[in-house]
Design an enzyme around this catalytic site. Structure first.
Site, PDB file in Angstrom:
ATOM      1  N   HIS A 118      36.509  49.333  33.250  1.00 20.19           N
ATOM      2  CA  HIS A 118      36.367  50.470  34.175  1.00 20.19           C
ATOM      3  C   HIS A 118      35.018  50.295  34.886  1.00 20.19           C
ATOM      4  O   HIS A 118      34.065  49.774  34.291  1.00 20.19           O
ATOM      5  CB  HIS A 118      36.248  51.806  33.454  1.00 20.19           C
ATOM      6  CG  HIS A 118      37.353  52.190  32.520  1.00 20.19           C
ATOM      7  ND1 HIS A 118      37.445  51.740  31.240  1.00 20.19           N
ATOM      8  CD2 HIS A 118      38.381  53.060  32.675  1.00 20.19           C
ATOM      9  CE1 HIS A 118      38.492  52.295  30.652  1.00 20.19           C
ATOM     10  NE2 HIS A 118      39.074  53.099  31.489  1.00 20.19           N
ATOM     11  N   ASP A 136      32.130  51.357  32.774  1.00 17.43           N
ATOM     12  CA  ASP A 136      31.735  50.522  31.627  1.00 17.43           C
ATOM     13  C   ASP A 136      30.635  49.535  32.003  1.00 17.43           C
ATOM     14  O   ASP A 136      29.877  49.099  31.148  1.00 17.43           O
ATOM     15  CB  ASP A 136      32.903  49.640  31.142  1.00 17.43           C
ATOM     16  CG  ASP A 136      34.156  50.420  30.851  1.00 17.43           C
ATOM     17  OD1 ASP A 136      34.030  51.607  30.494  1.00 17.43           O
ATOM     18  OD2 ASP A 136      35.249  49.841  30.986  1.00 17.43           O
TER      19      ASP A 136
HETATM   20  C1  XLS Z   1      43.043  56.024  26.902  1.00 21.32           C
HETATM   21  C2  XLS Z   1      43.549  54.903  27.658  1.00 21.32           C
HETATM   22  C3  XLS Z   1      42.495  54.161  28.478  1.00 21.32           C
HETATM   23  C4  XLS Z   1      43.158  53.290  29.522  1.00 21.32           C
HETATM   24  C5  XLS Z   1      42.234  52.820  30.600  1.00 21.32           C
HETATM   25  O1  XLS Z   1      43.667  56.520  25.986  1.00 21.32           O
HETATM   26  O2  XLS Z   1      44.220  54.046  26.800  1.00 21.32           O
HETATM   27  O3  XLS Z   1      41.657  53.437  27.646  1.00 21.32           O
HETATM   28  O4  XLS Z   1      43.736  52.172  28.945  1.00 21.32           O
HETATM   29  O5  XLS Z   1      41.659  53.868  31.292  1.00 21.32           O
END
Ligand code: XLS
Ligand code: NI
Ligand code: NI
Length: 436
Positions: A100, A103
């Site tokens: 993301h 991150d």
């Molecule tokens: C949260 C989600 C997230 C997505 C990406 O539960 O799994 O991590 O994979 O935003």
């Protein structure tokens, strides 16, 4: 120059099933050929940035347990984090990673500053991705952590939040495209509600439909060739999330004219939260023509929330890959570990062991699934079960060449009385057990 974070660890190698080395692959040999394709090309493993390098080890009752030299909000720390991340991708020899915006760069004072920091980090990544470095499976925007998103991003009652989220997604799509990301993911963590009392559901769904159409329009405009993926989840953090499960997402896509534009990224743990099995979600997505990619992280069956654990159950994983292979395998998608350590697993080595183990479990699962396919072990009984539909009269009913009256007339003329036949569930379960 190495950061030294992983000490003197060397890249994980395949040593075969008898190896006692806890950091070696026993089942994942990337070059092994399965169903005519290299294992690495089947599985398309990706390591996620957020759980490994951002999450501090907190849980609902406690804060940070991990101490990492890159924790903080300077660009210098962001680059150290990237150095360590790419060292880990290298130690694991994974072909892909995922991230993301949030991150990889500290949030700026303004949107413009956040975007320019993201661009700077993308340049930094690009250098590390050259010459056979890891590739980007997907990029995504974090539209859920910042307080501006507490009432939703696309589904926020405030149009300024919708616009901010749209601008953020544009920046993340640009970066994903620049890094040759093979997919772009949208997980609508805050696209739902806490209480219906303050929620206009019809309006929010329309907002979400428009938002996703904007994304698709932009994708075509810039000529981005990756796949747009929605990641279903029923709830958490919201009480109810609009992208509840595969079936709900498909209805949503149909309603907003996007069923041929958007596919799904299915997470094992989210399937369980929705009251389904992982394979149910995979098989349904394949049936509906929207299967894209997977997040291979499980939940604890007792806890009822998204614990994001590394996979460790071979039979479960085997069935999942069985349906992935039945769907034709991955095209742009892959196996992303959206998984985190337990908060007591403090050592750098734990990060490596977790992924090595998970990759091994997936390799075993995929190989078992491939053998079931080669032997047509489940396919033959299935064919047999529906064989009656090959009959001309059965086909005529299915193709719409018979009316209800005509069918009724035939049934009474022929005096048809169907004979129930065994569903053979236990026999089929025994067949699966032979392979896993
Ligand atoms: C949260 C989600 C997230 C997505 C990406 O539960 O799994 O991590 O994979 O935003
Ligand atoms: Ni999740
Ligand atoms: Ni996920």
């Amino acid at each position: 120059m190495s950061t030294g974070f992983f000490g003197d660890l060397t890249p994980a190698r395949y040593e075969g099933p008898e190896s006692d080395n806890p950091l070696a692959f026993r089942h994942y040999n990337p070059d092994e050929t399965v169903l005519g394709k290299r294992l690495e090309d089947h599985l398309r493993f990706a390591v996620c940035y957020w759980h490994n390098f951002v999450w501090p080890g907190s849980d609902p009752f406690g804060g940070q347990t991990f101490e990492r030299p890159w924790f903080g909000d300077t660009m210098e720390q962001a680059k150290l984090k990237a150095d360590v991340a790419f060292e880990m991708f290298d130690l694991l020899r994974v072909p892909y990673f995922t991230f993301h915006d949030h991150d990889v760069r500290p949030e700026g004072e303004t949107h413009t500053e956040s975007v320019s920091r993201l661009d700077e980090m993308a340049d930094y990544f690009a250098g590390k991705m050259e010459n056979g470095g890891p590739k980007l499976l997907w990029g995504t925007a974090n539209l859920f952590s910042n307080r501006r998103y507490m009432s939703g991003a696309a589904t926020n009652p405030d149009p300024d939040v919708f616009a901010y989220a749209a601008a953020t997604v544009k920046a993340c799509m640009d970066v994903t495209r620049r890094l040759n990301g093979e997919n772009y993911v949208l997980w609508g963590g805050r696209e739902g509600y806490e209480t219906l009392l303050n929620t206009d559901m019809g309006r929010e769904l329309d907002q979400l439909g428009r938002f996703l159409n904007l994304v698709v329009e932009y994708k075509h405009k810039i000529g981005y060739e990756g796949t747009i993926l929605l990641e279903p989840k029923p709830q958490e953090p919201t009480k109810h999330q609009y992208d509840y499960d595969v079936a709900t997402v498909y209805g949503f896509l149909k309603r907003y004219g996007l069923e041929n534009e958007v596919k799904v990224n299915i997470e094992q743990g989210h399937a369980i939260l929705a009251g389904h099995s992982f394979e149910h979600e995979l098989a349904l997505a394949a049936t509906l023509g929207i299967f894209g990619s997977i997040d291979m992280n499980r939940n604890d069956y007792q806890s009822g929330w998204d614990t994001d654990q590394f996979p460790n159950n071979v039979p479960e994983v085997a069935i999942a890959y069985y349906y992935v292979l039945q769907a034709g395998g991955f095209t742009t998608g892959g196996t992303n570990f959206d998984a985190k350590l337990r908060r007591q697993s403090l050592d750098p080595e734990d990060l490596i062991a977790a992924h090595v183990g998970a990759m091994d479990v997936c390799a075993r699962g995929l190989k078992a699934a491939a053998r079931m396919i080669e032997d047509r072990a489940l396919e033959m009984p299935l064919e047999e079960r529906y064989a009656g539909w090959k009959d001309a009269e059965a086909q005529a009913m299915l193709k719409g060449e018979r009316t209800l009256e005509e069918i009724a007339e035939r049934v009474s003329r022929e005096g048809t009385d169907p004979h129930p036949r065994s569903g053979q569930q236990e026999k089929l379960e025994n067949i699966v057990n032979k392979y896993v």
